[in-house]
Write a protein that holds these residues in place. Structure first.
Motif, PDB file in Angstrom:
ATOM      1  N   ILE A 135       0.844  -1.004  -0.018  1.00  0.00           N
ATOM      2  CA  ILE A 135      -0.031  -0.106   0.041  1.00  0.00           C
ATOM      3  C   ILE A 135       0.734   1.265   0.024  1.00  0.00           C
ATOM      4  O   ILE A 135       2.210   1.003   0.358  1.00  0.00           O
ATOM      5  N   LYS A 136       0.218   2.417  -0.084  1.00  0.00           N
ATOM      6  CA  LYS A 136       1.040   3.588  -0.277  1.00  0.00           C
ATOM      7  C   LYS A 136       0.877   4.048   1.128  1.00  0.00           C
ATOM      8  O   LYS A 136      -0.006   3.758   1.889  1.00  0.00           O
ATOM      9  N   ASP A 137       2.005   4.684   1.878  1.00  0.00           N
ATOM     10  CA  ASP A 137       2.070   5.286   3.300  1.00  0.00           C
ATOM     11  C   ASP A 137       1.087   6.402   3.284  1.00  0.00           C
ATOM     12  O   ASP A 137       1.100   7.045   2.454  1.00  0.00           O
ATOM     13  N   ILE A 138       0.318   6.049   4.434  1.00  0.00           N
ATOM     14  CA  ILE A 138      -0.676   7.423   4.665  1.00  0.00           C
ATOM     15  C   ILE A 138      -0.341   8.441   5.084  1.00  0.00           C
ATOM     16  O   ILE A 138      -0.664   9.910   4.741  1.00  0.00           O
ATOM     17  N   ASN A 139       1.182   8.780   5.518  1.00  0.00           N
ATOM     18  CA  ASN A 139       1.889   9.586   5.848  1.00  0.00           C
ATOM     19  C   ASN A 139       3.281   9.880   5.379  1.00  0.00           C
ATOM     20  O   ASN A 139       4.163   9.479   6.033  1.00  0.00           O
ATOM     21  N   ASN A 145      11.824  -0.642  10.348  1.00  0.00           N
ATOM     22  CA  ASN A 145      11.981  -0.073  11.645  1.00  0.00           C
ATOM     23  C   ASN A 145      11.742  -1.112  12.723  1.00  0.00           C
ATOM     24  O   ASN A 145      10.558  -1.944  12.556  1.00  0.00           O
ATOM     25  N   GLY A 205      11.583   3.292  15.856  1.00  0.00           N
ATOM     26  CA  GLY A 205      10.590   4.082  15.420  1.00  0.00           C
ATOM     27  C   GLY A 205       9.438   3.250  14.987  1.00  0.00           C
ATOM     28  O   GLY A 205       8.598   3.793  14.033  1.00  0.00           O
ATOM     29  N   GLN A 206       9.275   1.970  15.054  1.00  0.00           N
ATOM     30  CA  GLN A 206       8.215   1.100  14.826  1.00  0.00           C
ATOM     31  C   GLN A 206       7.003   1.337  15.503  1.00  0.00           C
ATOM     32  O   GLN A 206       6.938   1.597  16.742  1.00  0.00           O
ATOM     33  N   THR A 207       5.742   1.609  14.876  1.00  0.00           N
ATOM     34  CA  THR A 207       4.693   2.172  15.230  1.00  0.00           C
ATOM     35  C   THR A 207       3.596   1.033  14.910  1.00  0.00           C
ATOM     36  O   THR A 207       2.507   0.794  15.778  1.00  0.00           O
ATOM     37  N   VAL A 208       3.580   0.103  14.037  1.00  0.00           N
ATOM     38  CA  VAL A 208       2.822  -0.841  13.683  1.00  0.00           C
ATOM     39  C   VAL A 208       3.597  -2.244  13.934  1.00  0.00           C
ATOM     40  O   VAL A 208       4.404  -2.580  12.998  1.00  0.00           O
ATOM     41  N   HIS A 228       6.673  -4.567   8.167  1.00  0.00           N
ATOM     42  CA  HIS A 228       6.722  -4.140   6.928  1.00  0.00           C
ATOM     43  C   HIS A 228       7.992  -3.506   6.526  1.00  0.00           C
ATOM     44  O   HIS A 228       8.778  -3.136   7.333  1.00  0.00           O
ATOM     45  N   HIS A 235       9.707  -0.460   4.423  1.00  0.00           N
ATOM     46  CA  HIS A 235       9.423   0.784   3.686  1.00  0.00           C
ATOM     47  C   HIS A 235      10.104   0.875   2.436  1.00  0.00           C
ATOM     48  O   HIS A 235      11.459   0.686   2.685  1.00  0.00           O
TER      49      HIS A 235
END
Ligand code: AMP
Length: 113
Positions: A29-33, A88, A94-97, A101, A103
């Motif tokens: 997917i495209k990153d939302i941010n 990440n 800096g991993q948030t999910v 994945h 990048h």
């Protein structure tokens, strides 16, 4: 049982997102941010929380993710100008999910480090 990741919710169509690539093991997917003009996420359908949990049996999957990233770089015409692949991991990374994945960043000169 752990909560569904946001990426699993996208895959299950519970959250809207344009899936730009999909095969039996991987989607993108495209990153939302976006952190760059081109910022894509290459995600395995199999839930692995962090790179720390990658097992020997995941070797092909991880390799396939890199191959998908390479093909997407070509499709988005950044293969020759250049790009960065980033995983990440955990807090300092800096991993948030917490569903691994890769990048794919490019389309502009990226900050050197
Ligand atoms: P990381 O910080 O390495 O865990 O990366 C998670 C990435 O997922 C961030 O760059 C977010 O912008 C991105 N993200 C979170 N939610 C969504 C979403 N619904 N659609 C697309 N990208 C997302």
């Amino acid at each position: 049982m752990q909560e569904k990741s946001i990426f699993q919710m996208i895959l299950d169509k519970e959250i809207e997102s344009e899936i730009i690539y999909e095969d039996d093991q991987i989607f993108s997917i495209k990153d939302i941010n976006p952190a760059a003009k081109v910022h894509l996420l290459i995600i395995p359908k199999k839930r692995i929380n962090t790179i720390n949990e990658v097992k020997n049996e995941d070797k092909d999957l991880i390799g396939s993710m890199v191959l998908v990233a390479k093909e997407l770089a070509k499709k988005y015409e950044i293969d020759q100008s250049g790009y960065r692949l980033v995983w990440n991991t955990n807090s300092d990374g800096g991993q948030t999910v917490f569903h691994i994945h890769l990048h794919l960043l490019g389309g502009e000169k990226l900050r050197e480090f």
